[in-house]
Design an enzyme around this catalytic site. Sequence first.
Site, PDB file in Angstrom:
ATOM      1  N   ASP A 125     -11.144   2.701   3.648  1.00 25.98           N
ATOM      2  CA  ASP A 125     -11.497   1.289   3.459  1.00 25.98           C
ATOM      3  C   ASP A 125     -13.005   1.115   3.246  1.00 25.98           C
ATOM      4  O   ASP A 125     -13.452   0.056   2.810  1.00 25.98           O
ATOM      5  CB  ASP A 125     -11.098   0.482   4.711  1.00 25.98           C
ATOM      6  CG  ASP A 125      -9.894  -0.417   4.456  1.00 25.98           C
ATOM      7  OD1 ASP A 125      -9.611  -0.693   3.266  1.00 25.98           O
ATOM      8  OD2 ASP A 125      -9.251  -0.843   5.432  1.00 25.98           O
ATOM      9  N   LYS A 172       0.837  -1.207   0.000  1.00 27.46           N
ATOM     10  CA  LYS A 172       0.000   0.000   0.000  1.00 27.46           C
ATOM     11  C   LYS A 172       0.871   1.256   0.000  1.00 27.46           C
ATOM     12  O   LYS A 172       0.619   2.216  -0.734  1.00 27.46           O
ATOM     13  CB  LYS A 172      -0.943  -0.020   1.215  1.00 27.46           C
ATOM     14  CG  LYS A 172      -2.034  -1.073   1.050  1.00 27.46           C
ATOM     15  CD  LYS A 172      -2.799  -1.411   2.314  1.00 27.46           C
ATOM     16  CE  LYS A 172      -3.724  -2.609   2.025  1.00 27.46           C
ATOM     17  NZ  LYS A 172      -4.486  -3.090   3.172  1.00 27.46           N
ATOM     18  N   GLN A 213      -4.657  -1.639   9.269  1.00 24.56           N
ATOM     19  CA  GLN A 213      -4.524  -2.969   8.680  1.00 24.56           C
ATOM     20  C   GLN A 213      -5.122  -4.017   9.612  1.00 24.56           C
ATOM     21  O   GLN A 213      -4.770  -4.089  10.785  1.00 24.56           O
ATOM     22  CB  GLN A 213      -3.026  -3.263   8.406  1.00 24.56           C
ATOM     23  CG  GLN A 213      -2.779  -4.562   7.688  1.00 24.56           C
ATOM     24  CD  GLN A 213      -3.367  -4.598   6.276  1.00 24.56           C
ATOM     25  OE1 GLN A 213      -3.245  -3.642   5.507  1.00 24.56           O
ATOM     26  NE2 GLN A 213      -4.037  -5.681   5.931  1.00 24.56           N
TER      27      GLN A 213
END
Length: 290
Positions: free
Chosen positions: A120, A53, A97
Amino acid sequence: MSTLIDGKALSLSLKEQMRDRIVELEAKYGRKPCLAVIIVGDNPASRSYVRGKIKAAEFTGMDSRLVELPEDVSQDGLLDVIAGLNAEAAVDGILVQLPLPKHIDEDKVIDSIAIEKDVDGFHPQNVANLWLGRKCIVPCTPKGIITMIESTGVDIQGKKAVVIGRSNIVGKPVAKLLLDRNATVTIAHSRTKDLAKVAAEADILVAAVGRPKMVTADMVKPGAVVIDVGINRISVPGPDGEPVNKLVGDVDFDAASQVAGYITPVPGGVGPMTITMLMENTIECFLNRQ
Ligand code: NDP
């Protein structure tokens, strides 16, 4: 033989376009979009996803920040870090994460991210907006899946779509996105009876299960679009006979690709597209915040 939907190549071309876009955004707004990624602990798979990422953010030229916290950070400690990033004007997107260590309540963490920085798309308000058909940040993996299907030129409208898996991060949202595009959608799961028959009726088959090669060729309708979301690490004999790790999807690629019309590989399919959609979502959050 099917046509490969090359997630790596599609990602690269999208990220190249984003690179130009970010130059324009900086010229217009005086700063670049900024993504903050928080990782807790040393889970090797999580570390590798986070590296991907940050690398993608660097490629596009956006600003990024990696916040590394120890495995034993307290829940309050993590929530404080998120509160700090929520308050920071220069940060547009916050990604924590997952999975988190057992002593931390993931729901509390997701709920604590400012909705306008929820890159997200996991915040309950974002999920509600998705299901209500309102403007929202679309979760990255489902968004990448739709982009890949659309890249084939196959019209989703009126097609029979079967999604195997009903998780909050993949199965359910991708089913909603297919429904939004007027597919007739079936969501299958571990209790579905005669899964092979259900799957074999799909013009668009999305496998998001986490079971290596469970979708066999007989479960694929000839000419179907097959999207393999699964990331499974299996052990296979290496060149010297010693076991080596290999990444495989939920679809038996070699056999299914003889039947499908279009198919995604693993690796190089949904994985890179998920990361690229995260970059898109960061830009979207940036623009929403201007
Ligand atoms: P979950 O474990 O949350 O969900 C798995 C789903 O599969 C569940 O709904 C479960 O059904 C269903 N399932 C399990 N066994 C069967 C079976 N035998 N037949 C039919 N359905 C079954 O997984 P995720 O959605 O988080 O992830 C799925 C896969 O995708 C994993 O391999 C993961 O690593 C990968 N992934 C890849 C991403 C990428 O970027 N490429 C991103 C996210 C995930 P039930 O609900 O009944 O238990």
